[in-house]
Scaffold this active site. Sequence first.
Site, PDB file in Angstrom:
ATOM      1  N   TYR A 172      48.358  31.379  36.267  1.00 34.12           N
ATOM      2  CA  TYR A 172      47.327  32.376  36.558  1.00 34.12           C
ATOM      3  C   TYR A 172      47.908  33.483  37.443  1.00 34.12           C
ATOM      4  CZ  TYR A 172      44.192  28.584  35.050  1.00 34.12           C
ATOM      5  OH  TYR A 172      43.586  27.572  34.355  1.00 34.12           O
ATOM      6  N   ARG A 226      33.861  32.728  29.337  1.00 33.77           N
ATOM      7  CA  ARG A 226      34.591  33.867  29.915  1.00 33.77           C
ATOM      8  C   ARG A 226      33.688  35.081  30.118  1.00 33.77           C
ATOM      9  NH1 ARG A 226      40.581  32.699  27.229  1.00 33.77           N
ATOM     10  NH2 ARG A 226      40.219  30.464  27.099  1.00 33.77           N
ATOM     11  N   GLY A 257      34.316  30.864  37.677  1.00 32.38           N
ATOM     12  CA  GLY A 257      35.143  31.898  38.279  1.00 32.38           C
ATOM     13  C   GLY A 257      34.308  32.932  39.009  1.00 32.38           C
ATOM     14  N   ALA A 258      34.941  33.611  39.953  1.00 30.16           N
ATOM     15  CA  ALA A 258      34.267  34.680  40.699  1.00 30.16           C
ATOM     16  C   ALA A 258      35.310  35.688  41.156  1.00 30.16           C
ATOM     17  CB  ALA A 258      33.517  34.113  41.897  1.00 30.16           C
ATOM     18  N   TYR A 314      36.163  23.769  31.743  1.00 30.78           N
ATOM     19  CA  TYR A 314      36.426  25.194  31.979  1.00 30.78           C
ATOM     20  C   TYR A 314      35.716  26.032  30.928  1.00 30.78           C
ATOM     21  CZ  TYR A 314      40.206  24.933  28.398  1.00 30.78           C
ATOM     22  OH  TYR A 314      40.933  24.761  27.235  1.00 30.78           O
ATOM     23  N   ARG A 326      39.545  39.190  26.433  1.00 30.91           N
ATOM     24  CA  ARG A 326      38.240  38.827  25.897  1.00 30.91           C
ATOM     25  C   ARG A 326      37.779  39.746  24.772  1.00 30.91           C
ATOM     26  NH1 ARG A 326      35.054  38.468  31.456  1.00 30.91           N
ATOM     27  NH2 ARG A 326      36.421  40.257  31.818  1.00 30.91           N
ATOM     28  N   LYS A 358      25.859  40.124  30.157  1.00 29.49           N
ATOM     29  CA  LYS A 358      26.088  41.516  30.581  1.00 29.49           C
ATOM     30  C   LYS A 358      26.904  42.323  29.571  1.00 29.49           C
ATOM     31  CE  LYS A 358      30.134  40.657  33.558  1.00 29.49           C
ATOM     32  NZ  LYS A 358      30.637  40.757  34.949  1.00 29.49           N
ATOM     33  N   ASP A 409      40.257  25.201  41.737  1.00 29.02           N
ATOM     34  CA  ASP A 409      41.142  24.898  40.607  1.00 29.02           C
ATOM     35  C   ASP A 409      41.964  26.121  40.251  1.00 29.02           C
ATOM     36  OD1 ASP A 409      41.645  22.973  38.087  1.00 29.02           O
ATOM     37  OD2 ASP A 409      41.481  25.046  37.393  1.00 29.02           O
TER      38      ASP A 409
END
Length: 327
Positions: A57, A225, A294-295, A220, A244, A231, A52
């Site tokens: 983007y 995010r 996402g990655a 999504y 973010r 982390k 996607d």
Amino acid sequence: MEYRKLGNTDLELSTITYGAFAIGGSMWGGNEQQDSIESVKASIDCGVTTLDTAPFYGFGLSEEMIGQAIKDYDRSKIQILTKFGLVWDGSNQGRGDYFFDAEEGGKKIPIYKYASKANVIKEVEESLGRLQTDYIDLLQIHWPDHTTPIAETMEALDLLIQQGKIRAAGVSNYSVDQVKEARQIVNVASNQVGYSMLNRGIEQDLVPYALDQNVGIIVYSPMERGLLTGKYFTEGKLKDNDHRNGYFQQFDLQKVKAFLHEITPLAADKGATVSQLVLRWTSLQPGISVVLAGARNATQAIANAKAMDLVLTPSDLVFIQTALAKI
């Protein structure tokens, strides 16, 4: 990997779908292009056949990298989902809903929601070029554009289906009433919306409607995010130009931290990470068709795919729900 039929189409999508917002770099503190391409390839190799993306983007960069990454694969085995309706080049010529100012190269770029018939056709041709393909599996309006009648936008999607340039039409961020209006013109296969453990508003109206009318729900930001990875409560530090920094402030961060601490032992007992637990939980919620993850590199992509190996029992789900009720 699990595969699920999208709404009443013949599209079979991987339940974990590769979300390509972050690899565009813009608003995410930049990116490493080779790592991004490798993350797409690793996803496909792990059975994540659905990708996607959107023109917005990285102002085309995300689509371009998707196009590069899939060149060595059988295109018929991959489902490309992209979007239209966010413009930044002035092509709206005074029409369109002002959205916000994005920053690119130190400059502010006004972004507009614009979904006229002419713009839909224009954007699809540009996307096909960047993606290096001759069809798009699912084309979605990115955000509602209140300056263009929904009927006009959907007529463009219907035409593209007839031309064979797209296989199915979808919407994003639409209300139930907007979906109903759109479906009077074209067979809307899905609605892509934000949904997570911390954002469950769609359970009140969209989920019941989608289940009743067989409309797919693509979600999504299931990890909010990255917040739900945990982390950023430990070693993670965001760059100054990462959006973010402000986005995370909408949540009660101490309660989120306590929640993640509570579910961490459950993930550990199952040999999984908290991120994998969150993704798997999301995929099991009623009405959810596929979950975007996402990655930025191959390691993250492989971990996302393996989330589908996680087995959550009814008692596990009750435990998670009890913990969520404290947020």
